[in-house]
Enzyme design. Structure first.
Site, PDB file in Angstrom:
ATOM      1  N   TYR A 119      55.108  35.162  11.312  1.00  0.00           N
ATOM      2  CA  TYR A 119      55.218  35.520  12.718  1.00  0.00           C
ATOM      3  C   TYR A 119      56.286  34.718  13.447  1.00  0.00           C
ATOM      4  CZ  TYR A 119      50.824  38.075  12.124  1.00  0.00           C
ATOM      5  OH  TYR A 119      49.863  38.947  11.709  1.00  0.00           O
ATOM      6  N   LYS A 170      47.286  31.986  -0.993  1.00  0.00           N
ATOM      7  CA  LYS A 170      47.591  32.784  -2.182  1.00  0.00           C
ATOM      8  C   LYS A 170      48.571  31.979  -3.037  1.00  0.00           C
ATOM      9  CE  LYS A 170      47.229  36.700  -4.513  1.00  0.00           C
ATOM     10  NZ  LYS A 170      45.991  37.024  -5.243  1.00  0.00           N
ATOM     11  N   ASP A 203      42.536  37.193  -1.332  1.00  0.00           N
ATOM     12  CA  ASP A 203      41.881  38.432  -1.749  1.00  0.00           C
ATOM     13  C   ASP A 203      40.424  38.180  -2.113  1.00  0.00           C
ATOM     14  OD1 ASP A 203      43.033  36.887  -3.739  1.00  0.00           O
ATOM     15  OD2 ASP A 203      43.592  38.571  -5.011  1.00  0.00           O
ATOM     16  N   ASP A 227      45.205  36.271  10.555  1.00  0.00           N
ATOM     17  CA  ASP A 227      45.148  37.477  11.376  1.00  0.00           C
ATOM     18  C   ASP A 227      44.279  38.536  10.707  1.00  0.00           C
ATOM     19  OD1 ASP A 227      45.638  39.368  13.291  1.00  0.00           O
ATOM     20  OD2 ASP A 227      47.790  39.477  12.970  1.00  0.00           O
ATOM     21  N   ASP A 231      39.973  39.654  11.663  1.00  0.00           N
ATOM     22  CA  ASP A 231      39.513  41.011  11.985  1.00  0.00           C
ATOM     23  C   ASP A 231      38.380  41.429  11.051  1.00  0.00           C
ATOM     24  OD1 ASP A 231      41.195  41.269  14.095  1.00  0.00           O
ATOM     25  OD2 ASP A 231      42.621  42.601  13.118  1.00  0.00           O
TER      26      ASP A 231
END
Length: 324
Positions: A119, A170, A203, A227, A231
């Site tokens: 970002y 990751k 994941d 982010d 959610d």
């Protein structure tokens, strides 16, 4: 003591949930001196203004900012997101995004690094609009930025009963950014021997959020993964309409910003259908940060007591106020 708060109702249902949330704060006995700011998609469409430096300078004299929701379908993607939300985060150094979640019988918190990663805006186009177009999008990760976020997460974990912190990244694929995050996490962990630590690939964390969220206490992760995970956390804890958040400047060199994360919901705007609980809980987070812990706790308790109620925006707001 009165707190001077900048209020940005924004767009859509923001205009409905913000007055209710601030009314709940006042019902809890906290004095607010509010300054309203007309910003968001509607303002942009009306006169082209997103957020200027003069407004940022004015905000530096406030105790906190409270945002309802921003965005309208007629504004191109990225205009409000980068010009308002990300500008606030970068210019006010809101480097921690804190999101609490209440899964069935269990609370956990996600700490998301809020000013770096993908970002940060590194990248660009080559031969844009041609058949040979190239787009690059870089991820910016600094030891300074990662460490201050990780350290905040360790301090938060240490303050909680379970004292457990999970790093989510990751590292098996993102071998540069992931390596920096993991080495920084391990170095800071040595200073917190009382905090138990763990690591999950992002994941795997998506699976665990759904199957066994009770394994988590505090999670720390990068901007993009945070982010997405937050959610998902909203979905597993009752819906995004209940999800609160704080964009924090822990060093208090400027005001922190608090917001529900449900968006402007233009499909139900103006119909008195929006659930105001996310905004109310975000206001409670704001009170915690302002040192009004007792009022914040009473507001959260009132929300918990009315959690099973259904009704209009105003009816739910009245029910929460009634518990106070």
């Amino acid at each position: 003591m009165s707190h001077r708060i900048g209020v940005i109702p924004g767009d859509g249902i923001g205009h409905e949930v913000v007055p209710i949330a601030l009314g709940i704060v006042r019902a809890a006995g906290v004095e607010l001196d509010t300054v309203d700011y007309d910003l968001g998609g509607e303002r942009y469409l009306r006169d082209g203004v997103v957020l200027d430096d003069a407004t940022i300078a004015e905000w530096r004299g406030l105790d906190a900012l409270f945002l309802g929701a921003v965005g309208t379908p007629d504004v191109p993607p990225g205009v409000i997101e980068r010009g308002l939300l990300l500008k606030m985060r970068f210019d006010l150094d809101l480097y921690v995004n804190q999101r609490p979640f209440l899964a069935p019988g269990h609370e956990f918190i996600v700490i998301r690094e809020n000013t770096e990663g993908t970002y940060a805006g590194e990248g660009g186009f080559l031969r844009k609009g041609t058949p040979h177009e190239v787009a690059t999008q870089g991820s910016v990760n600094t030891r300074f930025g990662v460490e201050r976020c990780v350290r905040y997460a360790f301090e938060l974990a240490r303050s909680r009963e379970r004292k457990h912190l999970t790093l989510v990244h990751k590292t098996n694929v993102l071998t540069f950014a992931g390596d920096l995050w993991e080495r920084t996490f391990d170095a800071v962990a040595a200073e917190y021997p009382d905090v138990e630590t763990a690591y999950n690939h992002v994941d795997a964390a998506c699976i665990y959020f759904v199957e066994s969220p009770q394994r988590y206490d505090v999670i720390v992760t990068d901007n993009l993964f945070g982010d997405i995970l937050t959610d998902l956390g909203g979905a597993v804890s009752g819906g995004i309409g209940l999800a609160s958040s704080g964009n924090l400047n822990p060093d208090r060199t400027g005001p922190s910003m608090f917001e529900p994360v449900h968006g402007s919901a233009p499909d139900i705007a103006g119909q008195n259908k929006a659930n105001p609980v996310a905004a109310i809980l975000s206001a409670a987070m704001m009170l915690d940060f302002l040192g009004e812990a007792d009022a914040a706790a009473r507001i959260r308790a009132a929300c918990a007591e009315t959690a099973t109620l259904t009704g209009s925006t105003t009816e739910i707001g009245d029910a929460v106020a009634g518990r106070l």
